[in-house]
Design a protein around this motif. Structure first.
Motif, PDB file in Angstrom:
ATOM      1  N   VAL A   1     -33.574 -58.955 -57.147  1.00 47.76           N
ATOM      2  CA  VAL A   1     -34.752 -59.191 -56.283  1.00 47.76           C
ATOM      3  C   VAL A   1     -34.332 -60.007 -55.054  1.00 47.76           C
ATOM      4  O   VAL A   1     -34.685 -59.678 -53.917  1.00 47.76           O
ATOM      5  CB  VAL A   1     -35.856 -59.932 -57.090  1.00 47.76           C
ATOM      6  CG1 VAL A   1     -36.955 -60.408 -56.162  1.00 47.76           C
ATOM      7  CG2 VAL A   1     -36.433 -59.023 -58.157  1.00 47.76           C
ATOM      8  N   ALA A   2     -33.537 -61.062 -55.313  1.00 48.57           N
ATOM      9  CA  ALA A   2     -33.072 -61.892 -54.191  1.00 48.57           C
ATOM     10  C   ALA A   2     -32.169 -61.078 -53.266  1.00 48.57           C
ATOM     11  O   ALA A   2     -32.267 -61.174 -52.035  1.00 48.57           O
ATOM     12  CB  ALA A   2     -32.338 -63.116 -54.710  1.00 48.57           C
TER      13      ALA A   2
ATOM     14  N   LYS B   1     -33.293 -60.671 -61.658  1.00 48.29           N
ATOM     15  CA  LYS B   1     -33.631 -61.779 -60.752  1.00 48.29           C
ATOM     16  C   LYS B   1     -32.722 -61.759 -59.521  1.00 48.29           C
ATOM     17  O   LYS B   1     -33.173 -61.862 -58.383  1.00 48.29           O
ATOM     18  CB  LYS B   1     -33.443 -63.119 -61.463  1.00 48.29           C
ATOM     19  CG  LYS B   1     -34.670 -63.598 -62.208  1.00 48.29           C
ATOM     20  CD  LYS B   1     -34.404 -64.967 -62.794  1.00 48.29           C
ATOM     21  CE  LYS B   1     -35.508 -65.418 -63.712  1.00 48.29           C
ATOM     22  NZ  LYS B   1     -36.775 -65.666 -63.042  1.00 48.29           N
TER      23      LYS B   1
ATOM     24  N   TYR C   1     -37.987 -63.027 -53.977  1.00 54.27           N
ATOM     25  CA  TYR C   1     -37.764 -62.062 -52.900  1.00 54.27           C
ATOM     26  C   TYR C   1     -38.118 -62.680 -51.538  1.00 54.27           C
ATOM     27  O   TYR C   1     -37.335 -62.604 -50.584  1.00 54.27           O
ATOM     28  CB  TYR C   1     -38.624 -60.818 -53.157  1.00 54.27           C
ATOM     29  CG  TYR C   1     -38.604 -59.811 -52.038  1.00 54.27           C
ATOM     30  CD1 TYR C   1     -37.516 -58.940 -51.876  1.00 54.27           C
ATOM     31  CD2 TYR C   1     -39.654 -59.715 -51.121  1.00 54.27           C
ATOM     32  CE1 TYR C   1     -37.488 -58.026 -50.835  1.00 54.27           C
ATOM     33  CE2 TYR C   1     -39.628 -58.805 -50.084  1.00 54.27           C
ATOM     34  CZ  TYR C   1     -38.544 -57.963 -49.949  1.00 54.27           C
ATOM     35  OH  TYR C   1     -38.512 -57.065 -48.912  1.00 54.27           O
TER      36      TYR C   1
ATOM     37  N   ALA D   1     -32.218 -57.867 -52.767  1.00 56.57           N
ATOM     38  CA  ALA D   1     -33.041 -56.922 -51.995  1.00 56.57           C
ATOM     39  C   ALA D   1     -33.684 -57.646 -50.806  1.00 56.57           C
ATOM     40  O   ALA D   1     -33.787 -57.078 -49.710  1.00 56.57           O
ATOM     41  CB  ALA D   1     -34.116 -56.319 -52.880  1.00 56.57           C
ATOM     42  N   GLY D   2     -34.109 -58.893 -51.035  1.00 54.89           N
ATOM     43  CA  GLY D   2     -34.704 -59.678 -49.951  1.00 54.89           C
ATOM     44  C   GLY D   2     -33.724 -59.892 -48.817  1.00 54.89           C
ATOM     45  O   GLY D   2     -34.052 -59.707 -47.644  1.00 54.89           O
TER      46      GLY D   2
ATOM     47  N   ALA E   1     -35.603 -65.273 -50.456  1.00 58.91           N
ATOM     48  CA  ALA E   1     -34.339 -64.672 -49.982  1.00 58.91           C
ATOM     49  C   ALA E   1     -34.489 -64.202 -48.535  1.00 58.91           C
ATOM     50  O   ALA E   1     -33.586 -64.379 -47.718  1.00 58.91           O
ATOM     51  CB  ALA E   1     -33.942 -63.504 -50.883  1.00 58.91           C
ATOM     52  N   ARG E   2     -35.661 -63.624 -48.210  1.00 58.62           N
ATOM     53  CA  ARG E   2     -35.868 -63.169 -46.829  1.00 58.62           C
ATOM     54  C   ARG E   2     -35.989 -64.351 -45.866  1.00 58.62           C
ATOM     55  O   ARG E   2     -35.484 -64.309 -44.747  1.00 58.62           O
ATOM     56  CB  ARG E   2     -37.123 -62.282 -46.752  1.00 58.62           C
ATOM     57  CG  ARG E   2     -36.882 -60.950 -47.456  1.00 58.62           C
ATOM     58  CD  ARG E   2     -37.935 -59.942 -47.155  1.00 58.62           C
ATOM     59  NE  ARG E   2     -37.965 -59.564 -45.749  1.00 58.62           N
ATOM     60  CZ  ARG E   2     -38.782 -58.655 -45.256  1.00 58.62           C
ATOM     61  NH1 ARG E   2     -39.610 -58.023 -46.044  1.00 58.62           N
ATOM     62  NH2 ARG E   2     -38.765 -58.365 -43.968  1.00 58.62           N
TER      63      ARG E   2
END
Lengths: 162, 324
Positions: free
Chosen positions: A37-38, A34, B8, A40-41, B11-12
């Motif tokens: 994933v964050a 988890k 994801y 990577a964002g 976060a971006r």
């Protein structure tokens, strides 16, 4: 029949070791996944934050290591690795019980630490100067994994002396 | 039904939030000498395309496109969850297509490319009367709107038919949504449109049948009562709204409709504050889109204010709260 009963102690001890590795490992895999994933964002927008987000991603990995540590101790005391040892069925069941705290507390704490890390990664992405404060929050979840580790270690040592 | 995980994407969005203009940025923009210095200021903040000289319209359109390109990139699955933002553009394009065909004018520049359907497809379907090729939300209304304008030559009536269909579609999406923020947005969208329509009708003294045809049902307003109040006059609307959950908007409505629009945008931003920190849901993404739309709206207001030499204080009064 008696031979089966004699070996069942090792079986239960091994089952305990497997539980400790399996559940704590699953928790860590989910938590690290988890947070990854964050991370990577954030990295796809700002690669310079790699060092910061990596720390958050690694936080939920510790529970898997704790599970592995308990599994090694059990495998070692029961003679599965190292010098052969005799393990009665009662001792085997006790080893199994000793593995349960880190197995389940490890599973749950790693998942929730992962979620907390995701939120903290968001905080660091938006306010990089708040790294210290953001780090403390998911680290608090670690307390409960450490408590479970402590109980499991003390139990395994205690059973070995019996 | 398990909801999608937006970790994801959120976060971006978190990083992108840092690039949104703050209140102080807007005041700085407002204090610039003229439009050219404003555009230079915006370029320094990452707006527009530095490689060419852009007009204000190109700059704003480019920023809107940038937002949707970014959203399309971060949300790979279940993209239709954000259709409630795009559907008004489809209905706008339908209006443009019908009017350009019936009046035989070129309206290429008036199409919006932020909808769910390609404007060229809408134009083509309307032109050939092949409405069945249109998606469900446009299919029946395209036929009705075309018949209305051909039979009555009344452009306003055609607009009402299409606008009401748009509001009904948004309301339907809100009712079927699992996400609280989508429900809230859709409800506020429809209710605020109803209030604005009622206020305009009251000011232009429209009859009750016209008002009834214009208003779309929503949960937070009794539209029969709103319509009858609008037919009595503006004060009657104010009196009714004082008894609804929009009572805090009454003073804004009394000031002007643009003050009410500002109230709606500020109200949304306040509601979104609680959604900002939900890292696994679509909430922060919706909040970002709304914040970005508000930002573009605020910049548009400042730039056109500068072009039309409006007083800074007048513009300042209309500026929205920023999300950052």
């Amino acid at each position: 029949m008696s031979e089966i009963m004699n070996n069942s102690g090792v079986f239960f001890a091994l089952l305990g070791a497997a539980f400790a590795t399996f559940f704590a490992g699953i928790g860590s895999a989910i938590g690290v996944g988890k947070a990854g994933v964050a991370a990577a964002g954030v990295l796809s927008e700002d690669p310079s934050k790699f060092g910061k987000v990596l720390i958050f991603q690694l936080l939920p990995a510790t529970q898997g290591i704790y599970g592995l540590l308990i599994a090694f101790l059990v495998l070692s005391y029961t003679g599965i690795i190292g010098d052969p040892a005799t393990v009665s069925m009662e001792q085997g069941l006790l080893y199994f019980a000793a593995c349960l705290p880190i197995a389940f507390a490890g599973l749950m704490s790693a998942i929730h630490q992962g979620k907390c890390s995701v939120a903290a990664i968001g905080t660091v992405s938006k306010k990089p100067d708040q790294m210290g404060k953001a780090l403390i929050l998911p680290a608090m979840v670690e307390t409960y994994a450490i408590l479970a580790l402590l109980v499991s270690i003390l139990s395994v040592f205690g059973i070995a002396k019996m | 039904m398990p909801q999608n995980d937006y970790t994801y994407a959120v976060a971006r969005v978190r990083f992108k939030e840092t690039q949104l203009l703050s209140d102080s940025d807007l005041y700085q923009l407002l204090s610039q000498r003229d439009v050219d210095t404003c555009i230079r200021f915006l370029h320094d903040k990452g707006w527009g395309d530095n490689s060419k000289i852009e007009t204000v319209d190109e700059l704003l359109k480019g920023e809107d496109n940038k937002t949707w390109k970014f959203i399309d990139e971060i949300i790979q699955e279940d993209k239709e969850i954000l259709d409630f933002f795009k559907i008004p553009s489809d209905f706008h394009n339908l209006k443009v297509a019908i009017k350009s065909i019936t009046r035989d004018i070129d309206a290429e520049d008036m199409f919006l490319y932020s909808g769910t359907v390609d404007p060229k497809l809408i134009y083509d379907c309307v032109n050939k009367r092949e409405y069945e090729r249109l998606p469900e939300h446009l299919y029946s209304i395209a036929d009705e709107a075309m018949k209305t304008i051909l039979q009555t030559s009344d452009g306003q009536l055609c607009d009402i038919v299409i606008d009401k269909a748009c509001l009904n579609s948004i309301s339907e999406i809100g009712k079927n949504a699992d996400n609280e923020i989508i429900k809230l947005y859709c409800e506020l969208f429809v209710a605020s449109a109803d209030i604005k329509i009622a206020a305009r009708c009251a000011k232009t003294k429209k009859d009750i049948s016209f008002i009834n045809r214009s208003l779309a049902p929503c949960d937070t307003l009794n539209i029969d009562r709103l319509a009858s109040c609008a037919s009595f006059g503006f004060d009657s609307i104010i009196e009714y709204l004082s008894q609804t959950e929009y009572k805090s908007a009454v003073s804004a409505i009394e000031t002007s409709l643009s003050a009410f629009e500002k109230w709606c945008d500020d109200y949304l931003i306040d509601i979104l504050a609680s959604q900002k920190w939900e890292p696994f849901t679509i909430g922060p993404i919706i909040a970002y889109i709304i914040a970005r739309n508000n930002e573009i709206k605020a910049v548009r207001m400042i730039l056109f204010g500068k072009i039309n030499a409006l007083d800074d204080d007048i513009i300042k009064k209309r500026l929205r709260k920023m999300y950052v």
